[in-house]
Structure formats: C-alpha cells, structure tokens
Design a protein around this motif. Structure first.
Motif, PDB file in Angstrom:
ATOM      1  N   VAL A 297       6.883   0.832 -16.763  1.00  0.00           N
ATOM      2  CA  VAL A 297       7.328   0.368 -15.432  1.00  0.00           C
ATOM      3  C   VAL A 297       6.227   0.563 -14.400  1.00  0.00           C
ATOM      4  N   GLY A 298       5.152   1.187 -14.796  1.00  0.00           N
ATOM      5  CA  GLY A 298       4.002   1.310 -13.902  1.00  0.00           C
ATOM      6  C   GLY A 298       3.911   2.596 -13.123  1.00  0.00           C
ATOM      7  N   ILE A 299       4.733   3.603 -13.485  1.00  0.00           N
ATOM      8  CA  ILE A 299       4.643   4.850 -12.700  1.00  0.00           C
ATOM      9  C   ILE A 299       3.318   5.573 -12.924  1.00  0.00           C
ATOM     10  N   ASP A 300       2.641   5.259 -14.021  1.00  0.00           N
ATOM     11  CA  ASP A 300       1.341   5.900 -14.252  1.00  0.00           C
ATOM     12  C   ASP A 300       0.319   5.486 -13.190  1.00  0.00           C
ATOM     13  N   GLN A 301       0.651   4.424 -12.451  1.00  0.00           N
ATOM     14  CA  GLN A 301      -0.266   3.951 -11.408  1.00  0.00           C
ATOM     15  C   GLN A 301      -0.132   4.769 -10.117  1.00  0.00           C
ATOM     16  N   ILE A 302       0.970   5.520 -10.013  1.00  0.00           N
ATOM     17  CA  ILE A 302       1.193   6.272  -8.760  1.00  0.00           C
ATOM     18  C   ILE A 302       0.034   7.229  -8.526  1.00  0.00           C
ATOM     19  N   ARG A 303      -0.366   7.921  -9.600  1.00  0.00           N
ATOM     20  CA  ARG A 303      -1.457   8.878  -9.488  1.00  0.00           C
ATOM     21  C   ARG A 303      -2.729   8.184  -8.973  1.00  0.00           C
ATOM     22  N   LEU A 304      -2.984   6.990  -9.531  1.00  0.00           N
ATOM     23  CA  LEU A 304      -4.190   6.252  -9.110  1.00  0.00           C
ATOM     24  C   LEU A 304      -4.081   5.827  -7.648  1.00  0.00           C
ATOM     25  N   GLN A 305      -2.853   5.402  -7.273  1.00  0.00           N
ATOM     26  CA  GLN A 305      -2.651   5.004  -5.868  1.00  0.00           C
ATOM     27  C   GLN A 305      -2.928   6.183  -4.942  1.00  0.00           C
ATOM     28  N   GLN A 306      -2.410   7.365  -5.361  1.00  0.00           N
ATOM     29  CA  GLN A 306      -2.630   8.557  -4.535  1.00  0.00           C
ATOM     30  C   GLN A 306      -4.107   8.910  -4.472  1.00  0.00           C
ATOM     31  N   GLU A 307      -4.771   8.787  -5.614  1.00  0.00           N
ATOM     32  CA  GLU A 307      -6.213   9.065  -5.656  1.00  0.00           C
ATOM     33  C   GLU A 307      -6.954   8.156  -4.685  1.00  0.00           C
ATOM     34  N   ARG A 308      -6.506   6.875  -4.662  1.00  0.00           N
ATOM     35  CA  ARG A 308      -7.140   5.894  -3.762  1.00  0.00           C
ATOM     36  C   ARG A 308      -6.974   6.331  -2.303  1.00  0.00           C
ATOM     37  N   ILE A 309      -5.733   6.768  -1.979  1.00  0.00           N
ATOM     38  CA  ILE A 309      -5.462   7.193  -0.591  1.00  0.00           C
ATOM     39  C   ILE A 309      -6.355   8.376  -0.234  1.00  0.00           C
ATOM     40  N   ILE A 310      -6.413   9.366  -1.155  1.00  0.00           N
ATOM     41  CA  ILE A 310      -7.205  10.569  -0.878  1.00  0.00           C
ATOM     42  C   ILE A 310      -8.686  10.223  -0.749  1.00  0.00           C
ATOM     43  N   SER A 311      -9.179   9.367  -1.657  1.00  0.00           N
ATOM     44  CA  SER A 311     -10.615   9.058  -1.577  1.00  0.00           C
ATOM     45  C   SER A 311     -10.923   8.281  -0.309  1.00  0.00           C
ATOM     46  N   HIS A 312      -9.945   7.505   0.183  1.00  0.00           N
ATOM     47  CA  HIS A 312     -10.163   6.751   1.419  1.00  0.00           C
ATOM     48  C   HIS A 312     -10.110   7.685   2.644  1.00  0.00           C
ATOM     49  N   LYS A 313      -9.083   8.540   2.657  1.00  0.00           N
ATOM     50  CA  LYS A 313      -8.886   9.436   3.811  1.00  0.00           C
ATOM     51  C   LYS A 313      -9.828  10.625   3.799  1.00  0.00           C
ATOM     52  N   GLY A 314     -10.218  11.032   2.616  1.00  0.00           N
ATOM     53  CA  GLY A 314     -11.038  12.239   2.483  1.00  0.00           C
ATOM     54  C   GLY A 314     -10.167  13.482   2.581  1.00  0.00           C
ATOM     55  N   THR A 315     -10.793  14.630   2.467  1.00  0.00           N
ATOM     56  CA  THR A 315     -10.048  15.894   2.514  1.00  0.00           C
ATOM     57  C   THR A 315     -10.600  16.745   3.639  1.00  0.00           C
ATOM     58  N   VAL A 316      -9.686  17.345   4.382  1.00  0.00           N
ATOM     59  CA  VAL A 316     -10.124  18.244   5.460  1.00  0.00           C
ATOM     60  C   VAL A 316     -10.124  19.665   4.914  1.00  0.00           C
TER      61      VAL A 316
END
Ligand SMILES: Nc1nc2c(ncn2[C@@H]2O[C@H](COP(=O)(O)OP(=O)(O)OP(=O)(O)O)[C@@H](O)[C@H]2O)c(=O)[nH]1
Ligand SMILES: [Mg+2]
Length: 475
Positions: free
Chosen positions: A74-93
């Motif tokens: 169903v594609g839930i394995d993509q959630i992790r990748l989506q989150q990774e994308r958000i983090i790599s875009h936003k960066g970490t403080v």
C-alpha cells in the motif's frame, strides 16, 4: 475501497452496540464477516483483534481494528522516505553549549569537532556567553548548528554565582520558546534550547565552581563532562582523576545526560563517561589529521590510545544527535507546562470577579478559561515571577532577611534592657511612694494626737508615750 467498506461495517457495529447485552462479541464478529463476505480484495488484508467490544462497561465500549499488511504493497514504506525528504529539506537545528573555565580548551574542542575554525579565541571582556550559528551542509541534508561558548567564566574575584548567567540563558531559552509558540505567526521561531552541554574540566583542577555549575546544569540540560587537555596527565593519573570525578558527580547528584535516562543509548553513554580528549588546531605535517605537537613528535587527536575524541564525536553527532534533540523537547514540555501553570496560579490574585472562572485545584482542566487568564496576566507580572525565581534574588532576599532579623534582635534586646531599667526605676519609686504614704499616715496620727491633747487639755510625755505619735518620734 476496502477501508470504506470496513468503515461502513464499523458504523453498523456501532449501531449494534446498543444491543451489546443481547449480542455477544463473537456473534458480532460473525455479523461483520457476513457483511464482508469472502471477497477478493479482503484476501490481501488480515484483520487482527477483529472488533473488540468491551462488554464489561457499556459506557467505555470501544471498537478497535488493526490492519496487518500481508503481501499487498500500500506504500507505507514510502513514509520513511517522505520524512527523510522533509528533514533533508528543512535541516536539523542543534544547539550545543560548551562551558568551562577560561583556557580550558573550549574553542579548540569545538573547532576540532567540526574540522573547521568555527569559533575564534575569545576577547577579554565581561561577556558571559558567545553564540555563533553555522549551517553545515552535506550531500543530503544540512545541520543548523549553534555553538554557545562561555567566556570569562569563573574570572571574578567572587564566583559564588558564577554559574548564574549560563543557567539563566538555558532557562530563558525555554521561556522564550514558549512565548514564541504562543504567537500567531511562527515561521521565524528562533530555537535556542540547548540540546547538549559539554562541560570541560582540566585534569586535576576541579573546583567548587565547576561542581556547583555542573550540578545546576544537570537539572536543566543534557550534561556531559569532558576532561580536556588529558595529555597533561599520564594514563595512570588520568584513570585516577576519572574515578574521582565520577565519585564526586555521584555524591553531588550530578546526573549525566539526565533527559536521556529512558533511552536505550543511556547505558552506553554512561559507560563511556567521563570522556577525556586531546584537541588541537594544528595539522600533522604530511597528514590530513589534526594533532598535538610535542618535543618528541605529534599525537593525532583521534588516537584512541590517548584520547576519546573519536568516541565523543561519534556519541555527539553520529549516534545520538537526534536523541539529544528529542529528549530536550520532552524536558521543554515539562518546562512549558510548569510555566503556564505558574502563570495561571499567580494570576489568581489579579482576577476581577466574573472575569474568569478557573478551577485552581485542577488547572489542566480549564480549557478556554486558561487563555483568558493569560490575557489578564501580562508580561510584567511574569517578569516579576522570573525575578522571584532567580537564585541570586532568593539568596539576597535571605541575606536581607537575616540582616533585618539581626537588627530586630539588637533593637529588641535594647528595648528589653530599657524596659527592665524602667521597671526597676518604677519599683524604686513605688517603694519610695509607699514609704511616703506610711509617713503621711503617721503624720496624720500625730495630728490626731495633737488635736486630742488640745481638746482634752492632757499632755502626754513623749518619752513614755505608747501612742503612735510617740512611736513615730522614736523611729
Ligand atoms: N596540552 C593541551 N593544550 C590544549 C589542548 N586543547 C587546547 N589546548 C591549548 O589550550 C589553550 C586554550 O585553548 P582555547 O581553546 O582557546 O581555550 P578556551 O577555553 O576557548 O579559552 P577562553 O575562550 O579564553 O576561555 C590554547 O593554547 C590551546 O592550544 C589539549 O588537548 N592539550
Ligand atoms: Mg574560547
């Protein structure tokens, strides 16, 4: 499609709830199975814990389902990748505080950790904290790093509150984040919450200020004491110092990375502590490594035989950076709750009738009323609380009270002595008055005696007289 059908079934199951007593859970499951039937789509999903209805308490009846993926993507394995994308875009403080006395090696450690001259030697002055922000970029993401270094720490003649500016900074970073979160627009929130504090100690030079500072810091931040310049000691003495430091921390209730206690990594961090490092700004000639230059040659700062530098970097960045951030956020939640509760409770006095109706015994349950309370409780009142909370203020308050009590005691003693003297004087006067009264009485009797003589014409010989007048004359 399947989930819609399932939801429909759940709605029907809800309507059946009213017959719970009549319909036992098993037959309810049967009913739902009938609804679904043996369907192609259903084969891809296995239902676990089917519909569970708590028959014991009809008010608490719940329907819960858990879908278990079998062989259908169903594609839930993509959630992790989506989150990774958000983090790599936003960066970490990530905010790191490096504390310690003058010349302990803070700047060199920071620069060595990030392989860059991030901070420079501090200028003399009275500043207590120096903050620098950096963006460290790599191929996939970036780190918004803030390094806060103490300067001039412990330089005063009287260092009894030397730790206060550092502690105030940490507390204020928490408070300011609460205020920022309350604002309508939160795009430019500045996060200064300290995720880790490295406290540097030079070998064999631990003093009271270090202990007190670490004690205060450990309550507010993930604290990691580091023995810097460990090349000053031989391995044997270093081992001794480490044991002593551990013991002191234990006795003084100085907890290491206290917010991480519930994390799996906590034990491994505790095992490593206290880490000791050699740091340097100098490159080893003919190598890409940083090293310290001695008369007999260079020692690479990452040589595990002499320095735990690599362990420190691994612990800080590779393994636990996110854990430090997450655990600090948990602590922030506690601070936030405390701050808001205090605000409500302190504002109690300033409420007019009917303005808000807060249940002060149960501030959590007040909902919207809390917002009204915040509006009434303005910043100046909050500032007063901050002053009241300040340990320096509390200490000076205690001192003034002690001084005041001393003055009161002295004045009270003076008053008591004065009162005693007054009472003695009064007793003396009373005695004198009493004597005078007695004299008056005797004189009265004498007068009576004389009157009697005049009236009767009899003369009494004062020598043989037994009258009171005679006694009076004899006295
Ligand atoms: N022997 C030895 N010296 C070190 C080590 N690390 C740093 N130093 C030296 O210690 C001195 C002070 O280092 P800094 O990094 O400037 O110390 P600091 O704590 O930032 O000093 P302030 O900012 O002035 O408080 C420098 O001369 C460094 O070369 C080390 O591991 N061993
Ligand atoms: Mg420095």
């Amino acid at each position: 499609m399947v989930s819609t059908r399932r939801q429909q079934a759940m709605v029907e199951a809800e309507s059946i709830k009213s017959f719970e007593e009549k319909v036992p859970p098993k037959s309810l499951n049967l009913l739902i199975d009938q609804y679904f039937g043996e369907n192609e789509a259903n084969k891809h999903i296995s239902f676990q814990d089917e519909f569970m209805i708590d028959n014991a308490d009809p008010n608490k009846s719940e329907i819960s389902t858990q879908l278990n993926k079998v062989d259908w993507n169903v594609g839930i394995d993509q959630i992790r990748l989506q989150q990774e994308r958000i983090i790599s875009h936003k960066g970490t403080v990530f905010n790191m505080l490096v504390a310690g006395r003058k010349n302990v090696g803070k700047t060199t450690l920071i620069n060595s950790l990030f392989d860059e001259p991030i901070t420079s030697a501090s200028k003399p002055g009275t500043t207590c904290l120096e903050m620098k922000r950096f963006k460290i970029v790599d191929s996939t993401t970036h780190l918004n790093l803030t390094v806060i270094e103490t300067t001039g720490f412990g330089d005063n003649v009287n260092n009894s509150y030397g730790w206060l500016p550092v502690v105030n900074f940490i507390d204020e970073s928490m408070r300011s984040y609460v205020y920022q979160e309350e604002q309508p627009y939160r795009n430019n929130v500045v996060d200064r919450r300290v995720h880790i504090c490295l406290y540097l100690i030079e070998p064999d030079s631990l003093n009271v200020l270090d202990v007190l500072t670490m004690k205060e810091l450990s309550k507010r931040v993930n604290l990691l004491p580091i023995i810097s310049k460990c090349d000053i000691l031989n391995l044997e003495s270093l081992k001794d110092f480490k044991t002593r430091l551990k013991k002191i921390c234990e006795v003084q209730d100085i907890e290491i990375c206290s917010f991480m206690k519930t994390y799996d990594e906590y034990e491994s961090i505790k095992k490593l502590y206290p880490l000791s490092t050699i740091t340097s700004d100098e490159m080893i000639p003919g190598s890409s490594k940083l090293g310290r230059n001695y008369k007999w040659g260079y020692v690479a700062i990452d040589n595990p035989e002499y320095s735990d530098f690599l362990e420190l970097r691994r612990l800080l960045i590779n393994d636990n950076l996110v854990d430090f951030i997450k655990s600090t956020e948990q602590y922030y939640e506690t601070c936030r709750a405390e701050l808001l509760k205090t605000r409500i409770l302190k504002s109690k006095k300033s409420f007019q009738d009917n303005e808000v109706t807060l249940d002060f015994e149960n501030v959590d349950a007040n909902g919207l009323q809390n917002y009204k309370a915040y509006a009434i409780f303005n910043k100046s009142k909050m500032d007063n609380i901050m002053v009241e909370w300040c340990p320096k203020f509390i200490e000076s308050q205690v001192k003034i009270k002690r001084k005041f009590n001393k003055v009161i005691d002295i004045e009270e003693n003076k008053f008591m002595e004065w009162k005693k003297a007054l009472i003695e004087k009064q007793t003396r006067f009373n005695n004198a008055i009493e004597l005078m009264y007695k004299d008056i009485d005797l004189l009265k009797l004498e007068c009576q005696e004389l009157e009697y003589q005049v009236v009767t014409g009899r003369n009494t010989n004062p020598e043989n007289s037994t009258t009171l007048v005679g006694l009076h004359f004899k006295r």
